[in-house]
Design a protein around this motif. Structure first.
Motif, PDB file in Angstrom:
ATOM      1  N   SER A  97       0.831  -1.214   0.000  1.00  0.00           N
ATOM      2  CA  SER A  97       0.000   0.000   0.000  1.00  0.00           C
ATOM      3  C   SER A  97       0.862   1.259   0.000  1.00  0.00           C
ATOM      4  CB  SER A  97      -0.960  -0.002   1.187  1.00  0.00           C
ATOM      5  OG  SER A  97      -0.255  -0.037   2.411  1.00  0.00           O
ATOM      6  N   LYS A 104      -3.996   1.737  -7.278  1.00  0.00           N
ATOM      7  CA  LYS A 104      -4.451   0.625  -6.438  1.00  0.00           C
ATOM      8  C   LYS A 104      -5.823   0.091  -6.827  1.00  0.00           C
ATOM      9  CE  LYS A 104      -1.319   2.105  -2.906  1.00  0.00           C
ATOM     10  NZ  LYS A 104      -0.657   3.071  -3.746  1.00  0.00           N
ATOM     11  N   GLU A 105      -6.623   0.882  -7.526  1.00  0.00           N
ATOM     12  CA  GLU A 105      -7.925   0.389  -7.961  1.00  0.00           C
ATOM     13  C   GLU A 105      -7.780  -0.727  -9.015  1.00  0.00           C
ATOM     14  OE1 GLU A 105      -7.237   4.246 -10.339  1.00  0.00           O
ATOM     15  OE2 GLU A 105      -6.953   3.584  -8.283  1.00  0.00           O
ATOM     16  N   PRO A 108      -8.042  -5.037  -7.385  1.00  0.00           N
ATOM     17  CA  PRO A 108      -9.217  -5.290  -6.555  1.00  0.00           C
ATOM     18  C   PRO A 108      -9.097  -6.664  -5.882  1.00  0.00           C
ATOM     19  CG  PRO A 108      -9.737  -5.786  -8.808  1.00  0.00           C
ATOM     20  CD  PRO A 108      -8.337  -5.217  -8.809  1.00  0.00           C
ATOM     21  N   PRO A 109      -9.887  -6.927  -4.847  1.00  0.00           N
ATOM     22  CA  PRO A 109      -9.801  -8.212  -4.130  1.00  0.00           C
ATOM     23  C   PRO A 109      -9.950  -9.451  -5.023  1.00  0.00           C
ATOM     24  CG  PRO A 109     -11.134  -6.667  -2.887  1.00  0.00           C
ATOM     25  CD  PRO A 109     -10.831  -6.009  -4.215  1.00  0.00           C
ATOM     26  N   CYS A 136      -9.650 -15.967  -5.810  1.00  0.00           N
ATOM     27  CA  CYS A 136      -9.338 -14.946  -6.807  1.00  0.00           C
ATOM     28  C   CYS A 136      -9.557 -15.487  -8.208  1.00  0.00           C
ATOM     29  CB  CYS A 136      -7.885 -14.509  -6.684  1.00  0.00           C
ATOM     30  SG  CYS A 136      -7.625 -13.217  -5.493  1.00  0.00           S
ATOM     31  N   SER A 138      -8.177 -13.642 -11.028  1.00  0.00           N
ATOM     32  CA  SER A 138      -7.476 -12.490 -11.580  1.00  0.00           C
ATOM     33  C   SER A 138      -7.495 -12.482 -13.109  1.00  0.00           C
ATOM     34  CB  SER A 138      -6.037 -12.440 -11.059  1.00  0.00           C
ATOM     35  OG  SER A 138      -5.345 -13.620 -11.382  1.00  0.00           O
ATOM     36  N   TRP A 141     -10.836 -11.093 -14.336  1.00  0.00           N
ATOM     37  CA  TRP A 141     -10.875  -9.652 -14.083  1.00  0.00           C
ATOM     38  C   TRP A 141     -10.003  -8.919 -15.097  1.00  0.00           C
ATOM     39  CZ3 TRP A 141      -7.627  -5.633 -13.041  1.00  0.00           C
ATOM     40  CH2 TRP A 141      -8.242  -4.452 -12.631  1.00  0.00           C
ATOM     41  N   ARG A 145     -11.186  -6.204 -17.994  1.00  0.00           N
ATOM     42  CA  ARG A 145     -10.896  -4.807 -17.674  1.00  0.00           C
ATOM     43  C   ARG A 145      -9.611  -4.258 -18.293  1.00  0.00           C
ATOM     44  NH1 ARG A 145     -13.941  -6.737 -14.124  1.00  0.00           N
ATOM     45  NH2 ARG A 145     -15.649  -5.750 -13.095  1.00  0.00           N
TER      46      ARG A 145
END
Length: 168
Positions: A97, A104-105, A108-109, A136, A138, A141, A145
């Motif tokens: 972080s 950081k967006e 995502p989890p 996850c 990933s 995602w 995206r």
């Protein structure tokens, strides 16, 4: 690099068979290679850390497919492509972080985890024992995206919007 080796040493206290991969470029030449070799010896990690230099895309993908998580320990490095490559390979990403360069967006989890450095060891232990990042997806995602088609569409919309604003 020091933080990487220190982290592996700590994890091996709980998981003696713990192995890690360090993927680097050859920008340091022979001096860089000698530096990494000294660290492997100094931290007694020869055989516990596989070092890969200047891997091609297939080589990176092979390492990622054998990994539980792709970790970016840098505090300043910008949108490092390794995190996003890992997502496309189905390997979640872990970002500190404290990092000021990665949005950081984009972690995502469902695609990984963003943690403060003080929680790094705990988080990696959770990943190692299967209590973290087990659900996850990933790759899904990333494909939905970050794929080139999605990025191209976003750029086209921004250009279109920008032109409209300039013409008004």
């Amino acid at each position: 690099v020091y933080r990487f080796f220190e982290t592996v040493v700590q994890l091996r206290q709980w998981y003696p068979a713990y192995r890690a991969a360090l993927v680097v470029s050859s920008w340091g030449g022979e001096e860089g290679k000698a530096f990494v070799e000294r660290l492997l010896e100094g931290y007694s990690l020869r055989g516990a850390v596989d070092v890969f230099v200047d891997l091609d895309q297939d080589g990176v993908n092979t390492v990622l497919n054998q990994s539980r998580v792709c970790v970016l320990l840098s505090r300043k490095e910008g949108s490092n492509k390794s995190l996003f490559e890992s997502m496309f390979a189905g390997t979640p990403g872990l970002l500190l972080s404290e990092n000021i360069g990665v949005a950081k967006e984009f972690i995502p989890p469902v695609a990984g985890v963003v943690v403060p450095e003080r929680r790094l060891i705990d988080t990696l232990q959770g990943i190692q024992n299967g209590t973290l990042l087990q659900n996850c997806d990933s790759r899904e995602w990333a494909v939905s995206r970050l794929a080139p088609e999605i990025s191209a569409q976003a750029v086209a919309e921004a250009v279109k919007y920008g032109r409209r604003v300039l013409l008004e």
